[in-house]
Design a protein around this motif. Structure first.
Motif, PDB file in Angstrom:
ATOM      1  N   UNK A 188       8.173   0.571   1.403  1.00 30.08           N
ATOM      2  CA  UNK A 188       7.466   0.731   0.118  1.00 30.08           C
ATOM      3  C   UNK A 188       7.863   2.329  -0.268  1.00 30.08           C
ATOM      4  N   UNK A 189       7.966   3.034   0.321  1.00 31.20           N
ATOM      5  CA  UNK A 189       8.219   4.604   0.111  1.00 31.20           C
ATOM      6  C   UNK A 189       9.764   4.613  -0.735  1.00 31.20           C
ATOM      7  N   UNK A 190      10.511   3.848   0.052  1.00 25.12           N
ATOM      8  CA  UNK A 190      11.989   3.895  -0.657  1.00 25.12           C
ATOM      9  C   UNK A 190      11.961   3.021  -2.123  1.00 25.12           C
ATOM     10  N   UNK A 191      11.387   2.020  -2.086  1.00 23.17           N
ATOM     11  CA  UNK A 191      11.114   1.203  -3.336  1.00 23.17           C
ATOM     12  C   UNK A 191      10.223   2.358  -4.534  1.00 23.17           C
ATOM     13  N   UNK A 192       9.315   3.158  -4.006  1.00 22.40           N
ATOM     14  CA  UNK A 192       8.635   4.014  -5.065  1.00 22.40           C
ATOM     15  C   UNK A 192       9.657   5.207  -5.462  1.00 22.40           C
ATOM     16  N   UNK A 193      10.557   5.640  -4.450  1.00 21.32           N
ATOM     17  CA  UNK A 193      11.443   6.777  -4.782  1.00 21.32           C
ATOM     18  C   UNK A 193      12.571   6.003  -5.717  1.00 21.32           C
ATOM     19  N   UNK A 210       0.845  -1.031  -0.068  1.00 20.28           N
ATOM     20  CA  UNK A 210       0.056   0.031  -0.083  1.00 20.28           C
ATOM     21  C   UNK A 210       0.661   1.251  -0.098  1.00 20.28           C
ATOM     22  N   UNK A 211       1.708   1.291   0.946  1.00 21.50           N
ATOM     23  CA  UNK A 211       2.851   2.608   0.916  1.00 21.50           C
ATOM     24  C   UNK A 211       3.576   2.782  -0.371  1.00 21.50           C
ATOM     25  N   UNK A 212       4.020   1.638  -0.933  1.00 23.18           N
ATOM     26  CA  UNK A 212       4.935   1.710  -2.194  1.00 23.18           C
ATOM     27  C   UNK A 212       3.903   2.280  -3.400  1.00 23.18           C
ATOM     28  N   UNK A 213       2.931   1.611  -3.326  1.00 24.32           N
ATOM     29  CA  UNK A 213       1.909   1.928  -4.487  1.00 24.32           C
ATOM     30  C   UNK A 213       1.426   3.429  -4.429  1.00 24.32           C
ATOM     31  N   UNK A 214       0.924   4.075  -3.357  1.00 22.65           N
ATOM     32  CA  UNK A 214       0.535   5.306  -3.128  1.00 22.65           C
ATOM     33  C   UNK A 214       1.371   6.166  -3.256  1.00 22.65           C
TER      34      UNK A 214
END
Length: 124
Positions: free
Chosen positions: A106-111, A53-57
Motif C-alpha cells: 500500500x505504501x508503494x502504491x501511495x508513493x 489502510x496502509x496505502x490510504x494513510x
C-alpha cells in the motif's frame, strides 16, 4: 478552488482511519464476529485490509509516510500478539508477515500515486 489532490488526500484520511478501525475490530473480535470475504482466503483478506489502510494513510500523510508504514507493521505484530488473549483466536508470525507485506505494498502504491501526481502537475 481547492486542489483536487488535497481533496483526494482528505478522502484518503477518512477512509484510511476507517479501514484501520475495521482492522482493529476484525483482529480483536471473536472469530465468529470477524467480517470476511467468502470467496477469498484469510491471508488475502489480511493482505487487502492492510494494503487499503496502509496505502490510504501513506497517501493521506506523505510527509509521515515511513513513520505510518513502520507503525502499521508494529501494530500488525502487536495485534497478532493481542489475539492470543482471545480464546477463539490465535496469533501467528506468518499472519503478521502477510499484514506487513500488505502495508508495504500500500505504501508503494501511495508513493507511486504521489510520483504520478507530481509529474502531471509539472506537465500542466
Amino acid at each position: 478552488m481547492t486542489d483536487p489532490l488535497d481533496q483526494l488526500r482528505r478522502l484518503a484520511t477518512v477512509l484510511g482511519w476507517g479501514a484501520l478501525l475495521v482492522i482493529l475490530f476484525a483482529t480483536l473480535s471473536p472469530l465468529d464476529l470477524r467480517p470476511h470475504i467468502p470467496a477469498v482466503g484469510a491471508d488475502i483478506e489480511r493482505f487487502l485490509a492492510y494494503l487499503a489502510a496502509g496505502g490510504m494513510l501513506a497517501f493521506a500523510y506523505p510527509r509521515q509516510r515511513w513513520f505510518i508504514l513502520g507503525g502499521m507493521v508494529v501494530l500488525a505484530v502487536g495485534l497478532e500478539w493481542a489475539q492470543t488473549l482471545e480464546q477463539s483466536r490465535h496469533g501467528r508470525l506468518q499472519d503478521a508477515g502477510v499484514k506487513a507485506l500488505g502495508t508495504l505494498a500500500g505504501g508503494i502504491l501511495a508513493a507511486g500515486l504521489d510520483h504520478l501526481a507530481r509529474r502531471l502537475r509539472r506537465a500542466a
